[in-house]
Write a protein that holds these residues in place. Sequence first.
Motif, PDB file in Angstrom:
ATOM      1  N   LYS A   1       6.762   4.503  -0.325  1.00  0.00           N
ATOM      2  CA  LYS A   1       6.760   3.095   0.085  1.00  0.00           C
ATOM      3  C   LYS A   1       8.057   2.409  -0.336  1.00  0.00           C
ATOM      4  O   LYS A   1       8.647   1.647   0.444  1.00  0.00           O
ATOM      5  N   ARG A   2       8.498   2.688  -1.561  1.00  0.00           N
ATOM      6  CA  ARG A   2       9.759   2.085  -2.026  1.00  0.00           C
ATOM      7  C   ARG A   2      10.934   2.549  -1.169  1.00  0.00           C
ATOM      8  O   ARG A   2      11.824   1.763  -0.815  1.00  0.00           O
TER       9      ARG A   2
ATOM     10  N   MET B   1      10.818   0.791   2.213  1.00  0.00           N
ATOM     11  CA  MET B   1      11.275  -0.602   2.114  1.00  0.00           C
ATOM     12  C   MET B   1      12.792  -0.674   2.001  1.00  0.00           C
ATOM     13  O   MET B   1      13.435  -1.561   2.565  1.00  0.00           O
TER      14      MET B   1
ATOM     15  N   HIS C   1      14.272   0.099   5.407  1.00  0.00           N
ATOM     16  CA  HIS C   1      13.973  -0.912   6.432  1.00  0.00           C
ATOM     17  C   HIS C   1      13.805  -2.279   5.762  1.00  0.00           C
ATOM     18  O   HIS C   1      12.701  -2.828   5.726  1.00  0.00           O
ATOM     19  N   PRO C   2      14.865  -2.827   5.214  1.00  0.00           N
ATOM     20  CA  PRO C   2      14.757  -4.106   4.502  1.00  0.00           C
ATOM     21  C   PRO C   2      14.222  -5.208   5.413  1.00  0.00           C
ATOM     22  O   PRO C   2      14.655  -5.366   6.551  1.00  0.00           O
TER      23      PRO C   2
ATOM     24  N   GLU D   1       7.855  -4.976   7.786  1.00  0.00           N
ATOM     25  CA  GLU D   1       6.498  -5.112   7.244  1.00  0.00           C
ATOM     26  C   GLU D   1       5.856  -3.741   7.067  1.00  0.00           C
ATOM     27  O   GLU D   1       5.698  -2.986   8.019  1.00  0.00           O
ATOM     28  N   ILE D   2       5.521  -3.429   5.828  1.00  0.00           N
ATOM     29  CA  ILE D   2       4.772  -2.208   5.552  1.00  0.00           C
ATOM     30  C   ILE D   2       3.292  -2.569   5.526  1.00  0.00           C
ATOM     31  O   ILE D   2       2.866  -3.488   4.821  1.00  0.00           O
TER      32      ILE D   2
ATOM     33  N   ASP E   1      -0.197  -1.645   4.347  1.00  0.00           N
ATOM     34  CA  ASP E   1      -0.770  -0.814   3.294  1.00  0.00           C
ATOM     35  C   ASP E   1      -2.262  -0.606   3.530  1.00  0.00           C
ATOM     36  O   ASP E   1      -3.075  -1.482   3.278  1.00  0.00           O
TER      37      ASP E   1
ATOM     38  N   LEU F   1       5.867   3.048   8.832  1.00  0.00           N
ATOM     39  CA  LEU F   1       5.667   2.041   7.787  1.00  0.00           C
ATOM     40  C   LEU F   1       4.186   1.701   7.620  1.00  0.00           C
ATOM     41  O   LEU F   1       3.797   0.559   7.400  1.00  0.00           O
TER      42      LEU F   1
END
Length: 442
Positions: A62-63, A66, A69-70, A73-74, A76, A397
């Motif tokens: 996940k990190r 992120m 892809h700054p 939206e991930i 979860d 994501l």
Amino acid sequence: MAAGSIRLRVRWPSLTVVKGRRPEFQTMSESYIQNLFAERIGGRGYGKSNAIYKFEKIKRAKRAAMAAHPGAEIIDMGVGEPDEMAFPQVVDKLCVEARKSENRGYADNGDMVLREAAARYLERVCGVSGINPETEVIHSIGSKAALSILPAALINPGDYVLMTIPGYPVFGTHAKYYGGLVHNLALTEENQFLPNLDSVPKEVLGRTKALVLNYPNNPTGASATPEFFEKAVAFARGNNVVIIHDAAYAALVFEGKPLSFLATPGAKDVGIELHSASKSFNMTGWRCGFVAGNERLVKAYGDIKDNTDSGQFLAIQHAAAYGLEHPEITEQIAAKYSRRMSALVEILAQAGFKARKPKGSFFLYVKAPQAALKGDGTKVEFSSAEDVSQWLITEKLISSVPWDDAGAYLRFSVTFVAKNEAEEARILGEIRGRFSEVKFEF
């Protein structure tokens, strides 16, 4: 050396030179503490393993997603805890109780407020009558704490405990700490994700002390049936086995009433049930629940608990009791999960998954695909559920949890964060769009 002088011998700590860093002295503690760790956590090898825990891999992925892809939206769907706070009336009850001076001290094994509320809850909501709140109920600091305490009451070196895989391993982990052994029972789709109790080898069964069950189940979302619980009670009685039923998700049902193991004739003779406010009342961090059932098992749990903790803050216990007296709170929570689950099942089915809505919990457990065909014609093949999970978070994501214990499966949780139904619909639409961009092969 002059007469009468004293010769001193100074033993300096060994000098350790680390490349790129200044020389450091290795202290005595660093040299001997590594040799003192108990074998149950790795002994001399503790901390030296390169193995990465599954959930740590998910966090790292996940990190990385992120970072790659700054601003994106991930979504979860891996986390297994409620997305909302406890209801306002429960929080208000906590505030009132926290201001009472009589609640400030050690709770030990608790007062009667939660015990009596638990007994009434079991009868009103689960159809379990005849629970004595004085002798057959004690609070827990969440189900995890109870599962870690109970093996001390039952397991001697060489004793077996029957656990299901996939499943929540805490009881088995602590059983092994006491020198016990774990025999795993696979949960398969062919058997409706119920353990095959007839499959236990005789040599294992003769040394078995406990059977740990969990329905509605994490991670499969499967529900038990009255017939299965009847068979489990007969199995326990016929083989002198204790049943520990972890009912953390019991109240999160989408149809009908919650099914309690203790509602089964004879269940109280052979076992206990663990309930939790974490999932039923959005009180995850509050750490409160209760253990109910067989009087001697409850007493043994309480005796060991006396030497383990000093009880949960009484204000939290009383707030949990308030929740138990208001099961309509759980009904609202379950209705939200049911709505989300229906939508997710449809989305995954359109993407090719064989997804079926479970009868309870907030988990959807589906067989993992063997390959994915992307829009540009590129084909990605997977050798495990973990491969699929890593690909989903990296490429789409979307976070999920892989399980490769009894076949390759993915667990999706409908506890993704959404402040209202409009936000919920938006997120579900986003999930639909991301899955529509790829064709899965099974």
